[in-house]
Write a protein that holds these residues in place. Structure first.
Motif, mmCIF file in Angstrom:
data_model
loop_
_atom_site.group_PDB
_atom_site.id
_atom_site.type_symbol
_atom_site.label_atom_id
_atom_site.label_comp_id
_atom_site.label_asym_id
_atom_site.label_seq_id
_atom_site.Cartn_x
_atom_site.Cartn_y
_atom_site.Cartn_z
ATOM 1 N N GLY A 84 0.806 -1.213 0.000
ATOM 2 C CA GLY A 84 0.000 0.000 0.000
ATOM 3 C C GLY A 84 0.837 1.260 0.000
ATOM 4 N N LEU A 85 1.919 1.272 0.771
ATOM 5 C CA LEU A 85 2.786 2.448 0.819
ATOM 6 C C LEU A 85 3.459 2.694 -0.528
ATOM 7 C CD1 LEU A 85 4.443 2.001 4.330
ATOM 8 C CD2 LEU A 85 2.836 3.790 3.646
ATOM 9 N N LEU A 86 3.897 1.620 -1.192
ATOM 10 C CA LEU A 86 4.527 1.781 -2.505
ATOM 11 C C LEU A 86 3.527 2.288 -3.532
ATOM 12 C CD1 LEU A 86 6.790 -1.417 -2.654
ATOM 13 C CD2 LEU A 86 7.511 0.948 -2.266
ATOM 14 N N ARG A 87 2.289 1.827 -3.435
ATOM 15 C CA ARG A 87 1.269 2.305 -4.367
ATOM 16 C C ARG A 87 0.912 3.766 -4.078
ATOM 17 N NH1 ARG A 87 -2.957 -2.866 -4.614
ATOM 18 N NH2 ARG A 87 -1.735 -4.101 -6.117
ATOM 19 N N GLN A 88 0.861 4.111 -2.819
ATOM 20 C CA GLN A 88 0.418 5.447 -2.453
ATOM 21 C C GLN A 88 1.489 6.498 -2.655
ATOM 22 O OE1 GLN A 88 -2.253 6.047 0.989
ATOM 23 N NE2 GLN A 88 -0.621 7.294 1.868
ATOM 24 N N ASP A 89 2.718 6.202 -2.263
ATOM 25 C CA ASP A 89 3.761 7.221 -2.237
ATOM 26 C C ASP A 89 4.920 6.971 -3.194
ATOM 27 O OD1 ASP A 89 2.411 8.707 -0.224
ATOM 28 O OD2 ASP A 89 3.125 7.287 1.262
ATOM 29 N N ILE A 103 -6.130 11.306 -4.020
ATOM 30 C CA ILE A 103 -7.399 11.189 -3.324
ATOM 31 C C ILE A 103 -7.595 9.744 -2.870
ATOM 32 C CG2 ILE A 103 -9.904 11.502 -3.472
ATOM 33 C CD1 ILE A 103 -8.325 14.099 -3.866
ATOM 34 N N VAL A 104 -7.865 9.537 -1.599
ATOM 35 C CA VAL A 104 -8.242 8.215 -1.108
ATOM 36 C C VAL A 104 -9.754 8.098 -1.261
ATOM 37 C CG1 VAL A 104 -8.321 6.695 0.897
ATOM 38 C CG2 VAL A 104 -6.301 8.113 0.486
ATOM 39 N N PHE A 105 -10.188 7.204 -2.135
ATOM 40 C CA PHE A 105 -11.601 7.079 -2.485
ATOM 41 C C PHE A 105 -12.024 5.642 -2.271
ATOM 42 C CE2 PHE A 105 -14.977 6.707 -5.826
ATOM 43 C CZ PHE A 105 -15.864 7.637 -5.286
#
Length: 213
Positions: free
Chosen positions: A32-37, A182-184
């Motif tokens: 998740g961190l790699l996808r997000q940041d 955006i977290v959707f």
């Protein structure tokens, strides 16, 4: 939502080992961190997760074994950077319901999404308070809790409409410098009629509807 080339579709039969590997709190958090940041080293991720570099490095290698992450472009020869291979992981709920292990994974993944929502809310509030986000983001930021009466066909149609609109808008805003991450999250969870005799310990919701829009 994302293009097919950015989506990993899991099959409970063909991807049984990958499902087992992903059902680990730290691994799914690293992904998740790699996808997000974006790309990061094991050391950078260790600081963010409170783990050792040896631990994050091990779990990143496991994720790489099942093609969830891959090596990214290195800034120098001393570091090993990792990136997420896909931006979305998806599956067929019907297919996942055929075995206990895949059913357990779906429950685990959904609860992790709730944790992500809680963390994202805290980060959003801190970003607004600290001025890291401009006031133009204050009004459109929203969380909505609705109780709808829909048929299975209508719920499916609703999800498809949302998916198409998300694809349209993200494509339109892809190169706009004003765009922000955006977290959707979307939840469409049918509930059977409440029966106090069958489940006396389950309270009725105190706030069945919260629509700030």
């Amino acid at each position: 939502m994302a293009g097919e080339q950015h989506k990993r579709v899991l099959d409970p039969e063909q991807d049984a080992a990958a499902l087992k590997a992903l059902t680990h709190p730290l691994r799914i958090r690293l992904l998740g961190l790699l996808r997000q940041d974006g790309p990061a080293t094991a050391s950078e991720l260790a600081i963010r997760t409170g783990q050792t570099s040896a631990s994050t490095s091990y779990h990143l290698r496991v994720l790489a074994r099942y093609a969830f992450v891959a090596e990214a472009e290195h800034r120098d020869r001393r570091e090993r950077r990792w990136r997420a291979v896909h931006s979305v992981t998806s599956w067929s709920n019907t297919a996942m319901d055929t075995a206990p292990q895949s059913r357990a994974f779906v429950g685990f993944a959904r609860r992790r999404q709730i944790e992500h929502l809680q963390a994202s809310l805290a980060r959003h509030e801190a970003d607004i308070a600290a001025g890291r986000l401009g006031q133009e983001w204050l009004e459109p930021s929203d969380m909505t809790d609705l109780l709808l009466r829909l048929t299975p066909e209508s719920l499916t149609e609703l999800r498809q409409v949302v998916d198409r609109k998300v694809a349209e808008l993200t494509g339109r805003d892809a190169d706009d410098p004003r765009a922000a991450q955006i977290v959707f999250l979307i939840a469409g969870l049918p509930l059977a009629p409440y029966d106090p005799a069958a489940d006396p310990g389950t309270p009725l919701p105190s706030c069945p509807q919260d629509d700030a829009s």
